[in-house]
Design an enzyme around this catalytic site. Structure first.
Site, PDB file in Angstrom:
ATOM      1  N   SER A 113      -7.079  -9.252   0.487  1.00 46.21           N
ATOM      2  CA  SER A 113      -6.268  -8.340   1.292  1.00 46.21           C
ATOM      3  C   SER A 113      -6.711  -6.894   1.147  1.00 46.21           C
ATOM      4  CB  SER A 113      -4.801  -8.454   0.864  1.00 46.21           C
ATOM      5  OG  SER A 113      -4.674  -8.232  -0.526  1.00 46.21           O
ATOM      6  N   GLN A 115      -5.572  -3.575   0.170  1.00 48.56           N
ATOM      7  CA  GLN A 115      -4.535  -3.368  -0.834  1.00 48.56           C
ATOM      8  C   GLN A 115      -4.760  -2.080  -1.598  1.00 48.56           C
ATOM      9  OE1 GLN A 115      -5.791  -5.819  -4.665  1.00 48.56           O
ATOM     10  NE2 GLN A 115      -6.068  -7.110  -2.842  1.00 48.56           N
ATOM     11  N   HIS A 117      -3.249  -0.317  -5.653  1.00 51.16           N
ATOM     12  CA  HIS A 117      -2.443  -0.521  -6.857  1.00 51.16           C
ATOM     13  C   HIS A 117      -1.683   0.769  -7.168  1.00 51.16           C
ATOM     14  CE1 HIS A 117      -4.678  -4.167  -7.141  1.00 51.16           C
ATOM     15  NE2 HIS A 117      -5.818  -3.541  -7.377  1.00 51.16           N
ATOM     16  N   LYS A 140      -2.500   0.077 -12.406  1.00 51.11           N
ATOM     17  CA  LYS A 140      -3.561  -0.921 -12.447  1.00 51.11           C
ATOM     18  C   LYS A 140      -4.900  -0.343 -11.942  1.00 51.11           C
ATOM     19  CE  LYS A 140      -4.721  -5.558 -10.754  1.00 51.11           C
ATOM     20  NZ  LYS A 140      -4.480  -6.538  -9.676  1.00 51.11           N
ATOM     21  N   GLU A 142      -8.823  -0.207 -11.928  1.00 48.18           N
ATOM     22  CA  GLU A 142      -9.682  -1.369 -12.182  1.00 48.18           C
ATOM     23  C   GLU A 142     -11.147  -1.045 -11.915  1.00 48.18           C
ATOM     24  OE1 GLU A 142      -7.861  -4.194  -9.546  1.00 48.18           O
ATOM     25  OE2 GLU A 142      -9.314  -3.835  -7.959  1.00 48.18           O
ATOM     26  N   HIS A 280      -8.590  -0.703  -0.919  1.00 48.42           N
ATOM     27  CA  HIS A 280      -9.808  -1.486  -1.107  1.00 48.42           C
ATOM     28  C   HIS A 280      -9.561  -2.933  -0.709  1.00 48.42           C
ATOM     29  CE1 HIS A 280      -7.531  -1.912  -4.871  1.00 48.42           C
ATOM     30  NE2 HIS A 280      -8.116  -3.107  -5.025  1.00 48.42           N
ATOM     31  N   ARG A 299      -0.024  -4.906  -0.547  1.00 47.21           N
ATOM     32  CA  ARG A 299      -0.925  -5.403   0.496  1.00 47.21           C
ATOM     33  C   ARG A 299      -0.466  -4.950   1.871  1.00 47.21           C
ATOM     34  NH1 ARG A 299       0.391  -9.553  -2.934  1.00 47.21           N
ATOM     35  NH2 ARG A 299      -1.303 -10.351  -4.243  1.00 47.21           N
ATOM     36  N   LYS A 305      -0.062 -13.169   2.636  1.00 44.47           N
ATOM     37  CA  LYS A 305       0.946 -12.880   1.616  1.00 44.47           C
ATOM     38  C   LYS A 305       1.864 -11.731   2.054  1.00 44.47           C
ATOM     39  CE  LYS A 305      -1.900 -14.394  -2.322  1.00 44.47           C
ATOM     40  NZ  LYS A 305      -2.486 -13.985  -3.623  1.00 44.47           N
TER      41      LYS A 305
END
Length: 424
Positions: A113, A115, A117, A140, A142, A280, A299, A305
């Site tokens: 997706s 999305q 964070h 989050k 990453e 991203h 998302r 989802k």
């Protein structure tokens, strides 16, 4: 037992996620690592998307030694028996007994997706308001480190590229309107970063909130046009990606949104880091991924989802330009370190040729080691034979010697060395 007091290495049994975007069966590095790690057979028809290593409750790792009476002990439970010895003073003082990072391998067959964070403040409020959807109160950030060629959408395109998109993509103009398109074309960097940011926010929000029937109609026009033009000219990489995404997610607004994001291709050994509130979507390939210990995802496209378009559009930084690609810093002849600007983690990539040895020095924090290929030994006070699929936890202040006769490919995730430098 000695292991319960910290120190040395313990092997971990880790978990897998079978999301539908994962690679199928033994084609998946995640699937192969999971089989080698647990001995559980791979279903040849099932997707194997993520291999998790850490303490997160949605996919905990278990210790394979160090528990009394056959007790099944999670890594989190094992750490909590003696956190200072296992994690080290610096880590405990900063994060308590919460393990700071989550380590993963990803095997991506089709796009994840679009999305982002949340940062710490937003994560806290979302968790309080919707704990069943946003299960963590932690941010989050990453990093993805490519095992194979790895493709992603990451961050917003530059203002110049946005202007090209507006000039050459009438379907985008149809969504945002002629007036806003003219604004884009007449904007320049001298108008000020905040003004450019607000304009980009308005454009992206217009795209993401367009009605579903309009999205379907506009995408139909776009795909038909690109298929016709493909006979007369060579489509750009972004246009070819748009065709691919539309096949994966028909009539999804994320296909349109992809125009506004940078299309990034990583070669093996290159890495991409993503701060909080940055848009991203991973597209294809296999990677090692490390992040702060959270599973919060907001998302808005390319997914069946739950979507939260309003929150996503409001939270983003709207920075423009191509993201930094990390190449790794040489630590020794066999090891490179990838050090993003986050306290929670760093990742070392170690490729040992035949008949070679290297040392991971003692550090004041914990590490997780993953062997992705070959075999060898890891030595602390005793030798531990390791091979593909082995995952090992090293407590703080553990010096490790790694040796191989046939070749060994491994990764180490640990707390950022910058944090320890500050405490010297």
């Amino acid at each position: 037992m000695e292991e319960l007091n910290g120190g040395g290495l313990i092997k971990l049994m880790c978990c897998v996620k079978n999301y539908d975007w994962g690679r199928i069966g033994r084609e998946s590095t995640v699937g192969r690592l999971y089989y080698r790690n647990t001995g559980i057979d791979i279903n040849k028809d099932e997707p194997y998307a993520e291999f998790w290593m850490g303490t997160h409750e949605s996919g905990p790792s278990y210790v394979l030694k160090g528990a009394d009476n056959g007790e099944k002990l999670t890594l989190k439970e094992w750490i909590e028996r003696n956190p200072t010895s296992v994690l080290g003073d610096i880590v405990v003082n900063k994060w308590g007994t919460d393990f700071p990072f989550l380590f993963k391998v990803l095997s991506v067959a089709k796009a994840l997706s679009i999305q982002a964070h949340p940062d710490k403040d937003l994560a806290t409020s979302l968790h309080k308001e919707q704990p069943s959807v946003y299960k963590d109160d932690n941010h989050k950030p990453e990093m993805a480190l490519a095992l194979t060629q790895f493709e992603a959408l990451c961050g917003f395109v530059s203002l110049e590229e946005l202007k090209v998109i507006v000039r050459t993509t009438p379907e985008i103009v149809e969504v945002i309107g002629n007036a806003k398109a003219e604004q884009v074309l007449h904007f320049n960097e001298d108008d000020g970063k905040e003004e450019v940011r607000l304009l980009l926010r308005s454009v992206f929000t217009d795209v993401m909130t367009v009605r579903k029937d309009v999205t379907a109609e506009v995408l139909s026009k776009l795909i038909n046009r690109l298929n016709v033009e493909d006979q007369a000219r060579h489509l750009t990489d972004k246009e070819q990606l748009i065709l691919q995404l539309e096949k994966q997610y028909p009539a999804d607004v994320g296909v349109l949104a992809a125009y506004l994001l940078n299309y990034v291709k990583l070669n093996p050994g290159e890495a991409l880091y993503l701060g909080s509130n940055e848009p991203h979507a991973y597209l294809f390939g296999e990677s090692v991924e490390c992040m702060a210990n959270s599973d919060n995802v907001i998302r808005a496209g390319l997914t069946p989802k739950h979507r939260d378009v309003k929150i996503l559009c409001s939270m983003l930084t709207y920075k423009l330009g191509f993201p930094e690609i990390l190449k790794g810093t040489v630590v020794n002849p066999y090891t490179k370190r990838y050090l993003p600007p986050f306290d929670e983690f760093e990742v070392d990539r170690c490729i040992l040729p035949q008949n070679s040895t290297t040392v991971f020095p003692s550090i004041p924090g914990p590490s997780i080691f993953l062997v992705v290929g070959g075999e060898g030994t890891m030595t602390t006070s005793s030798d531990e034979v390791v091979a593909e699929g082995d995952v090992l936890f090293a407590s703080a202040n553990t010096k490790i010697t790694v040796a191989t006769l046939s070749g060994l490919h491994l990764y180490r995730a640990g707390v950022s060395s910058r944090l320890f430098e500050l405490h010297k």
